[in-house]
Scaffold this motif. Structure first.
Motif, short mmCIF file in Angstrom:
data_model
loop_
_atom_site.label_atom_id
_atom_site.label_comp_id
_atom_site.label_asym_id
_atom_site.label_seq_id
_atom_site.Cartn_x
_atom_site.Cartn_y
_atom_site.Cartn_z
N SER A 5 31.19 11.03 63.12
CA SER A 5 31.71 10.00 62.03
C SER A 5 30.34 9.48 61.49
O SER A 5 29.38 9.76 62.09
N LEU A 6 30.23 8.86 60.20
CA LEU A 6 29.07 8.52 59.65
C LEU A 6 29.51 6.79 59.62
O LEU A 6 30.83 6.60 59.43
N ALA A 54 24.88 9.42 61.61
CA ALA A 54 26.15 10.23 62.06
C ALA A 54 26.11 10.24 63.47
O ALA A 54 25.22 10.43 64.31
N GLY A 92 26.88 20.67 60.29
CA GLY A 92 27.29 20.08 58.99
C GLY A 92 26.82 18.59 59.14
O GLY A 92 27.20 17.87 58.29
N ARG A 95 24.75 17.87 55.92
CA ARG A 95 25.41 17.86 54.66
C ARG A 95 26.43 16.57 54.59
O ARG A 95 26.37 16.08 53.42
N ALA A 96 26.92 16.07 55.89
CA ALA A 96 27.58 14.97 55.66
C ALA A 96 26.60 13.90 55.42
O ALA A 96 27.27 12.72 54.66
N GLY A 99 25.73 13.79 51.67
CA GLY A 99 26.82 13.40 50.89
C GLY A 99 27.16 11.98 51.07
O GLY A 99 27.11 11.22 49.96
N ALA A 100 27.03 11.28 52.09
CA ALA A 100 27.11 9.59 52.16
C ALA A 100 25.94 9.24 51.56
O ALA A 100 26.26 8.16 50.69
#
Length: 162
Positions: A5-6, A54, A92, A95-96, A99-100
């Motif tokens: 999770s972020l 993350a 990933g 990437r996550a 993106g956030a």
């Protein structure tokens, strides 16, 4: 990317964030810096609204931005750093996090995110290009690192909202 999770970065994350930062620096292809700063310096240099971690069982990576200038004309331009724990790479996480960061900065009216990446850091270049960053150019022999001159690829992502 299962079980990750972020969330916004907080002071309690300092130890893990700075350890991941130092691991990246120790690899030799992340930055001209050799030693991660203390938390007070790290915290003061990065915009609190755009810092994320993350999290799985531990903190797996982080992303944060700094203002490129205090001049009002550059209020919508930031420079970012992203670091992923080597054990979490290829899952990933980067990437996550990116993106956030893009979502957060666009909601805040930031129109340009930039970064400098060593050309040898091909994984970071690929991640950034996949996230919509473009190569602006290569700054040749920008600085000395480990007793050799290093080039830096200048990347930027312009918000489509401008």
């Amino acid at each position: 990317m299962s079980e990750v999770s972020l969330r916004p970065m907080r002071a309690a994350d300092a130890g893990a964030v700075l350890a991941i930062y130092q691991t990246g620096l120790d690899g030799g292809d992340a930055s001209f810096e050799r030693t991660a700063p203390g938390w007070a310096e790290f915290d003061a240099a990065r915009l609190a609204a755009h810092r994320f971690v993350a999290v799985g069982e531990t903190i797996l990576g982080w992303v944060a931005v700094s203002a490129v200038s205090s001049r009002p004309v550059y209020a919508g331009v930031v420079e970012h750093s992203i670091y992923v724990d080597p054990a979490a790479r290829g899952r990933g996480v980067g990437r996550a996090l990116l993106g956030a960061l893009i979502d957060s900065t666009e909601r805040a009216g930031v129109w340009t995110i930039q970064s400098g990446v060593f050309p040898e850091n091909t994984a970071s270049l690929a991640l950034h290009h996949a996230a919509g960053f473009r190569t602006v150019g290569v700054r040749e022999r920008l600085g000395r690192h480990s007793d050799r001159w290093r080039d830096v690829v200048l990347l930027e992502r312009r918000s489509p909202l401008i």
